[in-house]
Write a protein that holds these residues in place. Structure first.
Motif, short mmCIF file in Angstrom:
data_model
loop_
_atom_site.label_atom_id
_atom_site.label_comp_id
_atom_site.label_asym_id
_atom_site.label_seq_id
_atom_site.Cartn_x
_atom_site.Cartn_y
_atom_site.Cartn_z
N TYR A 20 53.58 24.67 11.65
CA TYR A 20 53.55 25.86 10.80
C TYR A 20 54.75 25.89 9.86
CZ TYR A 20 53.61 30.86 9.62
OH TYR A 20 53.63 32.05 8.96
N TYR A 21 55.94 25.61 10.39
CA TYR A 21 57.15 25.61 9.56
C TYR A 21 57.10 24.48 8.53
CZ TYR A 21 58.77 28.94 13.05
OH TYR A 21 58.87 30.03 13.88
N MET A 22 56.42 23.40 8.84
CA MET A 22 56.23 22.32 7.86
C MET A 22 55.40 22.82 6.68
SD MET A 22 57.68 19.39 8.72
CE MET A 22 56.68 18.17 7.89
N GLU A 23 54.44 23.70 6.94
CA GLU A 23 53.62 24.28 5.87
C GLU A 23 54.39 25.32 5.07
OE1 GLU A 23 49.93 25.86 7.36
OE2 GLU A 23 49.55 24.05 8.55
N VAL A 24 55.19 26.14 5.74
CA VAL A 24 55.91 27.24 5.09
C VAL A 24 57.02 26.71 4.19
CG1 VAL A 24 57.44 29.22 5.48
CG2 VAL A 24 55.38 28.94 6.88
N PHE A 25 57.80 25.77 4.70
CA PHE A 25 58.98 25.27 3.99
C PHE A 25 58.71 23.86 3.46
CE2 PHE A 25 60.45 28.19 7.33
CZ PHE A 25 61.07 29.14 6.54
N LYS A 26 58.63 23.75 2.13
CA LYS A 26 58.27 22.48 1.49
C LYS A 26 59.20 21.33 1.84
CE LYS A 26 55.99 24.60 -2.41
NZ LYS A 26 55.96 24.81 -3.85
N ASP A 27 60.48 21.63 2.09
CA ASP A 27 61.43 20.56 2.37
C ASP A 27 61.65 20.33 3.87
OD1 ASP A 27 62.87 22.86 2.89
OD2 ASP A 27 64.66 22.22 1.84
N LYS A 46 52.84 18.74 25.81
CA LYS A 46 53.66 19.80 25.21
C LYS A 46 55.03 19.22 24.84
CE LYS A 46 50.65 23.10 25.76
NZ LYS A 46 50.00 23.68 24.61
N ILE A 47 55.77 19.94 24.01
CA ILE A 47 57.06 19.46 23.50
C ILE A 47 58.16 19.65 24.55
CG2 ILE A 47 58.83 19.74 21.70
CD1 ILE A 47 56.22 18.70 20.55
N MET A 48 58.73 18.52 25.00
CA MET A 48 59.88 18.57 25.89
C MET A 48 61.14 18.79 25.07
SD MET A 48 61.45 15.68 28.49
CE MET A 48 59.92 15.43 29.35
N GLN A 49 61.20 18.11 23.94
CA GLN A 49 62.31 18.31 23.00
C GLN A 49 61.82 17.89 21.62
OE1 GLN A 49 65.84 15.82 23.28
NE2 GLN A 49 67.10 17.59 22.77
N GLY A 50 62.07 18.73 20.65
CA GLY A 50 61.72 18.43 19.27
C GLY A 50 62.82 18.93 18.35
N VAL A 51 62.93 18.26 17.21
CA VAL A 51 63.91 18.67 16.21
C VAL A 51 63.21 18.70 14.86
CG1 VAL A 51 66.09 18.13 15.07
CG2 VAL A 51 65.81 17.62 17.50
N ILE A 52 63.37 19.82 14.17
CA ILE A 52 62.86 19.96 12.81
C ILE A 52 64.05 20.27 11.91
CG2 ILE A 52 62.32 22.41 13.10
CD1 ILE A 52 59.84 21.95 11.30
N ARG A 53 63.98 19.80 10.69
CA ARG A 53 65.01 20.11 9.70
C ARG A 53 64.34 20.98 8.65
NH1 ARG A 53 65.59 18.85 4.89
NH2 ARG A 53 64.27 17.02 4.97
N ILE A 54 64.91 22.15 8.42
CA ILE A 54 64.46 23.04 7.34
C ILE A 54 65.64 23.18 6.39
CG2 ILE A 54 63.62 25.33 6.74
CD1 ILE A 54 62.43 25.52 9.57
N HIS A 55 65.45 22.72 5.18
CA HIS A 55 66.52 22.62 4.19
C HIS A 55 67.62 21.75 4.81
CE1 HIS A 55 68.46 23.52 0.48
NE2 HIS A 55 69.46 24.18 1.06
N ASP A 56 68.81 22.23 5.03
CA ASP A 56 69.87 21.44 5.64
C ASP A 56 70.12 21.81 7.10
OD1 ASP A 56 70.38 19.98 3.31
OD2 ASP A 56 71.75 21.51 2.55
N GLN A 57 69.26 22.64 7.69
CA GLN A 57 69.48 23.15 9.04
C GLN A 57 68.58 22.45 10.06
OE1 GLN A 57 71.70 25.76 10.22
NE2 GLN A 57 71.07 24.62 12.03
N LEU A 58 69.19 21.83 11.06
CA LEU A 58 68.44 21.28 12.18
C LEU A 58 68.16 22.40 13.17
CD1 LEU A 58 70.28 17.91 12.91
CD2 LEU A 58 68.12 18.24 11.70
N ILE A 59 66.95 22.41 13.73
CA ILE A 59 66.56 23.39 14.73
C ILE A 59 65.87 22.64 15.85
CG2 ILE A 59 65.19 25.46 15.22
CD1 ILE A 59 65.24 25.97 12.13
N MET A 60 66.38 22.80 17.05
CA MET A 60 65.76 22.18 18.22
C MET A 60 64.72 23.13 18.78
SD MET A 60 69.05 20.48 20.10
CE MET A 60 68.05 19.54 21.26
N MET A 61 63.63 22.54 19.33
CA MET A 61 62.56 23.34 19.90
C MET A 61 62.05 22.68 21.16
SD MET A 61 60.25 24.22 16.60
CE MET A 61 60.94 24.94 15.14
N MET A 62 61.52 23.50 22.05
CA MET A 62 60.88 22.96 23.25
C MET A 62 59.87 23.96 23.79
SD MET A 62 63.37 23.68 26.56
CE MET A 62 62.17 23.00 27.64
#
Length: 131
Positions: A20-27, A46-62
């Motif tokens: 969803y965040y990949m769709e919302v934020f073009k970068d 399911k996600i044990m550990q994931g990292v997405i970068r939105i603009h210059d901010q890394l966000i970890m998810m699980m």
């Protein structure tokens, strides 16, 4: 300190949120995904550990494999400084879909346009545009 990264814990919807965040934020860019395997059948895929970068901010998810009584709260939010009215309106429109409006997009005196949204996953976003 080596680094400090926001960490979001979901209850089975981390991959859906990442997409969803990949769709919302073009970068946005998914940087890393590690999923639970067959050794954890109730969480397999399911996600044990994931990292997405939105603009210059890394966000970890699980996705949490332990039940808990808490979820996200608006007292912690991501604050986005937008470059234009078009940008803030675009984020506002996308993030409020299936979510909740905490403060409608409007002029509140401290900026030209501000809105506070809790998205469909319960994550809060403050959107700000000031000329």
């Amino acid at each position: 300190m080596k680094s400090m990264t926001p960490f979001l814990m979901f209850e089975g919807r981390a991959e859906e949120a990442m997409n969803y965040y990949m769709e919302v934020f073009k970068d946005a860019e998914i940087r890393y995904v590690n999923k639970y395997g067959e050794d954890t059948p109730e969480m397999e895929g399911k996600i044990m550990q994931g990292v997405i970068r939105i603009h210059d901010q890394l966000i970890m998810m699980m996705d949490s494999n332990a039940p808990h009584e808490f979820t996200f709260t608006p007292s912690m939010s991501f604050f986005i400084e937008c470059r234009s009215m078009m940008e803030i309106e675009n984020y506002y429109r996308k993030l409020k879909k299936k979510g909740a409006i905490l403060m409608p997009l409007d002029e509140y005196g401290f900026s030209d346009s501000f809105g506070w949204i809790q998205d469909q996953f319960g994550v809060s976003w403050q959107l700000n545009f000031y000329r």
